[in-house]
Design a protein around this motif. Structure first.
Motif, PDB file in Angstrom:
ATOM      1  N   LYS A 277       0.675  -1.389  -0.008  1.00 19.07           N
ATOM      2  CA  LYS A 277       0.031  -0.059   0.067  1.00 19.07           C
ATOM      3  C   LYS A 277       0.747   1.323  -0.017  1.00 19.07           C
ATOM      4  CE  LYS A 277      -3.862  -2.214   2.377  1.00 19.07           C
ATOM      5  NZ  LYS A 277      -4.884  -2.179   3.585  1.00 19.07           N
ATOM      6  N   GLN A 278       2.229   1.012   0.246  1.00 17.29           N
ATOM      7  CA  GLN A 278       2.900   2.166   0.127  1.00 17.29           C
ATOM      8  C   GLN A 278       3.626   2.334  -1.230  1.00 17.29           C
ATOM      9  OE1 GLN A 278       2.853   4.336   2.715  1.00 17.29           O
ATOM     10  NE2 GLN A 278       1.390   3.014   3.773  1.00 17.29           N
ATOM     11  N   THR A 279       3.589   3.404  -1.934  1.00 22.02           N
ATOM     12  CA  THR A 279       4.006   3.401  -3.100  1.00 22.02           C
ATOM     13  C   THR A 279       5.427   3.973  -3.189  1.00 22.02           C
ATOM     14  OG1 THR A 279       3.109   5.520  -3.628  1.00 22.02           O
ATOM     15  CG2 THR A 279       1.913   3.466  -4.432  1.00 22.02           C
ATOM     16  N   CYS A 280       6.164   4.119  -4.378  1.00 18.54           N
ATOM     17  CA  CYS A 280       7.602   4.744  -3.952  1.00 18.54           C
ATOM     18  C   CYS A 280       7.493   6.096  -3.974  1.00 18.54           C
ATOM     19  CB  CYS A 280       8.277   4.307  -5.302  1.00 18.54           C
ATOM     20  SG  CYS A 280       9.960   5.183  -5.453  1.00 18.54           S
ATOM     21  N   GLU A 281       6.517   6.747  -4.708  1.00 13.57           N
ATOM     22  CA  GLU A 281       6.454   8.204  -4.842  1.00 13.57           C
ATOM     23  C   GLU A 281       5.737   8.560  -3.381  1.00 13.57           C
ATOM     24  OE1 GLU A 281       5.189   6.055  -6.977  1.00 13.57           O
ATOM     25  OE2 GLU A 281       5.972   6.820  -9.132  1.00 13.57           O
ATOM     26  N   THR A 282       4.878   7.905  -2.607  1.00  9.77           N
ATOM     27  CA  THR A 282       4.718   8.417  -1.323  1.00  9.77           C
ATOM     28  C   THR A 282       5.984   8.465  -0.470  1.00  9.77           C
ATOM     29  OG1 THR A 282       2.555   7.330  -1.541  1.00  9.77           O
ATOM     30  CG2 THR A 282       3.107   7.706   0.674  1.00  9.77           C
ATOM     31  N   ILE A 283       6.755   7.310  -0.513  1.00  7.09           N
ATOM     32  CA  ILE A 283       7.914   7.323   0.231  1.00  7.09           C
ATOM     33  C   ILE A 283       8.767   8.363   0.085  1.00  7.09           C
ATOM     34  CG2 ILE A 283       9.788   5.907   1.145  1.00  7.09           C
ATOM     35  CD1 ILE A 283       8.079   3.318   0.543  1.00  7.09           C
ATOM     36  N   PHE A 285       8.174  11.473  -1.288  1.00  6.85           N
ATOM     37  CA  PHE A 285       7.466  12.615  -0.879  1.00  6.85           C
ATOM     38  C   PHE A 285       7.654  12.532   0.763  1.00  6.85           C
ATOM     39  CE2 PHE A 285       3.630  14.724   1.131  1.00  6.85           C
ATOM     40  CZ  PHE A 285       3.635  15.963   0.642  1.00  6.85           C
ATOM     41  N   ALA A 286       7.343  11.620   1.543  1.00  7.31           N
ATOM     42  CA  ALA A 286       7.712  11.814   3.097  1.00  7.31           C
ATOM     43  C   ALA A 286       9.087  12.015   3.284  1.00  7.31           C
ATOM     44  CB  ALA A 286       7.183  10.572   3.546  1.00  7.31           C
ATOM     45  N   LEU A 287      10.048  11.382   2.380  1.00  5.55           N
ATOM     46  CA  LEU A 287      11.366  11.526   2.542  1.00  5.55           C
ATOM     47  C   LEU A 287      11.756  13.002   2.391  1.00  5.55           C
ATOM     48  CD1 LEU A 287      14.401  10.555   3.305  1.00  5.55           C
ATOM     49  CD2 LEU A 287      14.543  10.077   0.792  1.00  5.55           C
ATOM     50  N   ARG A 288      11.346  13.591   1.377  1.00  6.02           N
ATOM     51  CA  ARG A 288      11.685  14.931   1.113  1.00  6.02           C
ATOM     52  C   ARG A 288      10.974  16.083   2.283  1.00  6.02           C
ATOM     53  NH1 ARG A 288      10.092  14.331  -5.290  1.00  6.02           N
ATOM     54  NH2 ARG A 288      12.484  13.677  -5.922  1.00  6.02           N
ATOM     55  N   MET A 289       9.853  15.500   2.676  1.00  4.31           N
ATOM     56  CA  MET A 289       9.306  16.299   3.994  1.00  4.31           C
ATOM     57  C   MET A 289      10.226  16.272   5.148  1.00  4.31           C
ATOM     58  SD  MET A 289       5.125  15.970   3.982  1.00  4.31           S
ATOM     59  CE  MET A 289       5.009  16.937   5.289  1.00  4.31           C
ATOM     60  N   ALA A 290      10.666  15.093   5.220  1.00  3.58           N
ATOM     61  CA  ALA A 290      11.635  15.100   6.505  1.00  3.58           C
ATOM     62  C   ALA A 290      12.975  15.499   6.337  1.00  3.58           C
ATOM     63  CB  ALA A 290      12.160  13.462   6.813  1.00  3.58           C
ATOM     64  N   THR A 291      13.382  15.847   4.876  1.00  2.00           N
ATOM     65  CA  THR A 291      14.297  16.678   4.646  1.00  2.00           C
ATOM     66  C   THR A 291      14.406  18.169   5.038  1.00  2.00           C
ATOM     67  OG1 THR A 291      15.021  15.108   2.895  1.00  2.00           O
ATOM     68  CG2 THR A 291      15.984  17.321   2.948  1.00  2.00           C
ATOM     69  N   TRP A 292      12.972  18.529   4.804  1.00  2.00           N
ATOM     70  CA  TRP A 292      12.867  20.192   5.092  1.00  2.00           C
ATOM     71  C   TRP A 292      12.875  20.252   6.415  1.00  2.00           C
ATOM     72  CZ3 TRP A 292      12.670  24.235   2.542  1.00  2.00           C
ATOM     73  CH2 TRP A 292      12.111  24.399   0.988  1.00  2.00           C
ATOM     74  N   ASN A 293      12.812  19.299   7.511  1.00  2.00           N
ATOM     75  CA  ASN A 293      12.851  19.582   8.871  1.00  2.00           C
ATOM     76  C   ASN A 293      14.442  19.981   8.928  1.00  2.00           C
ATOM     77  OD1 ASN A 293      11.910  19.214  11.697  1.00  2.00           O
ATOM     78  ND2 ASN A 293      13.768  18.277  11.767  1.00  2.00           N
ATOM     79  N   GLN A 294      15.524  19.402   8.254  1.00  2.00           N
ATOM     80  CA  GLN A 294      16.660  19.926   8.505  1.00  2.00           C
ATOM     81  C   GLN A 294      17.162  21.279   7.958  1.00  2.00           C
ATOM     82  OE1 GLN A 294      18.882  16.626   6.751  1.00  2.00           O
ATOM     83  NE2 GLN A 294      18.963  15.382   8.735  1.00  2.00           N
ATOM     84  N   ILE A 295      16.188  21.629   6.826  1.00  2.00           N
ATOM     85  CA  ILE A 295      16.472  22.851   6.383  1.00  2.00           C
ATOM     86  C   ILE A 295      15.637  23.816   7.193  1.00  2.00           C
ATOM     87  CG2 ILE A 295      15.660  24.465   4.354  1.00  2.00           C
ATOM     88  CD1 ILE A 295      15.701  21.999   2.616  1.00  2.00           C
ATOM     89  N   LEU A 296      14.589  23.584   8.006  1.00  2.00           N
ATOM     90  CA  LEU A 296      13.933  24.644   8.695  1.00  2.00           C
ATOM     91  C   LEU A 296      14.543  24.782  10.014  1.00  2.00           C
ATOM     92  CD1 LEU A 296      10.125  23.904   7.801  1.00  2.00           C
ATOM     93  CD2 LEU A 296      11.669  25.913   6.962  1.00  2.00           C
ATOM     94  N   ASP A 297      15.111  23.595  10.555  1.00  2.00           N
ATOM     95  CA  ASP A 297      15.752  23.827  11.933  1.00  2.00           C
ATOM     96  C   ASP A 297      16.523  25.046  12.239  1.00  2.00           C
ATOM     97  OD1 ASP A 297      15.015  21.543  13.128  1.00  2.00           O
ATOM     98  OD2 ASP A 297      16.505  20.099  12.419  1.00  2.00           O
TER      99      ASP A 297
END
Length: 364
Positions: A277-283, A285-297
């Motif tokens: 149920k977890q497509t590659c595009e979903t993963i 997208f979630a990885l890029r959102m996690a990357t944004w946390n390190q940018i916004l820190d």
């Protein structure tokens, strides 16, 4: 291409049946943008930290500055190393067979992904605990939370994150190339072994636990600051502690929004034993959102300061033409005010003096 037939090609099993197709130019663009913005923002945060450390050498701020420095340095190296590897993979047309015959680069990439993912979360939770102790127990914080103890905590956090990242290598479990062929992580396809599920659940549970600790400590700190505001309203005027409360709200919102999708996705894969149920595009997208946390820190922890908020207020007031808040409350730092008021409230001698002050005024 079966990984069991060739030990040098361990981790390539996902390449034979790739179902994830990403636009190479768009992905390279995203990787370069993320890496550049992350490096610039973290470099700016390091410069501001160094300037602040030279200007303010108070003991109460030393621990915060050390932890914040460790956070932004970790984010900076994370963008440098992971971004450089990702750009190299895209530049090589994701031909892992050519440049990763012995799975060395994939292992390094996977170790860096785990370490630079968990370490900022751990440091964020440690900073939340440190702020909570500093606001609720300022005397204990000033006497026990020394620079040597903070450096020891930083070292322990980094070593623990390194241990978690090296755990699959120590157990002779290679990191796997993911379906998009752009990054390496724990095994996420056809997860059947309990050990593969354990790594995914360990990563997600540790990350969620760090977010929960940060949320709890920041909530306690915010409530304490609000109580201090109401108690000190008659004694010290209108001290609303805007700087600290806004930082706490931003920290909780950014961390939860950025990291929750990726951590929950990894937890669901580990629990369900597959990723049907977890497509590659979903993963991705979630990885890029996690990357944004390190940018916004750095923008949340360092750049969202009193001076920036005052300038934003002046701009907003000029645009709206309305008088919203009087900013004479910004005369002192909110952290300094909270520590000062809490220390006065905890001191029995000071409380007696405060109680006797009205009587003296009546007698006069």
């Amino acid at each position: 291409m079966n990984s069991s037939k060739s030990p040098g090609l361990t981790g390539f099993g996902v390449l034979k049946n790739t179902t994830c197709h990403t636009e190479n130019k768009i992905s390279v663009f995203f990787s370069i943008i993320f890496m550049t913005v992350g490096i610039l923002s973290n470099s700016l945060a390091i410069a501001i930290l160094l300037k602040a450390y030279q200007r303010f050498r108070q003991k109460s701020k030393a621990s915060f500055l050390l932890l914040a420095s460790g956070l932004v340095v970790t984010d900076l190296f994370g963008h440098l190393i992971n971004g450089a590897i990702a750009v190299f993979v895209y530049a090589s047309d994701k031909d892992w067979i050519r440049f990763n015959q012995y799975n060395i680069l994939c292992s390094v990439f996977g170790i860096c992904m785990v370490f630079f993912g968990l370490c900022p979360l751990f440091l964020g939770s440690v900073m939340a605990v440190e702020r909570c102790i500093g606001v609720t127990k300022p005397i204990f914080h000033s006497t026990k939370m020394t620079s040597r103890h903070v450096k020891m905590m930083l070292t322990m956090v980094c070593l623990f994150a390194v241990l978690i990242a090296l755990l699959p290598i120590l157990r002779f479990r290679a990191y796997q190339i993911q379906a998009s062929r752009t990054w390496c992580f724990y095994k996420t396809e056809h997860v059947e072994d309990w050990e593969d599920r354990f790594y995914l659940l360990l990563f997600s549970c540790l990350g969620l636990l760090a977010l929960a600790i940060s949320f709890l400590c920041n909530a306690v700190t915010g409530i304490t600051l609000l109580r201090v505001k109401f108690k000190s309203q008659q004694r010290q005027g209108r001290s609303h502690h805007f700087e600290m409360i806004i930082q706490l709200l931003a920290i909780m919102c950014v961390s939860c929004i950025c990291w929750s999708p990726f951590l929950m996705t990894m937890a669901r894969i580990g629990i369900n034993e597959d990723r049907s149920k977890q497509t590659c595009e979903t993963i991705l997208f979630a990885l890029r959102m996690a990357t944004w946390n390190q940018i916004l820190d750095p923008w949340v922890y360092i750049l969202l300061r009193k001076a920036v908020l005052k300038n934003l207020y002046k701009i907003t007031r000029g645009c709206c033409g309305a008088h919203i808040v009087n900013f004479h409350m910004w005369e002192l730092s909110s952290i300094k005010n909270s520590l000062k008021v809490a220390a006065i409230s905890e001191s029995p001698v000071s409380s007696k003096q405060i109680n006797l002050q009205p009587l003296n005024s009546v007698g006069q």
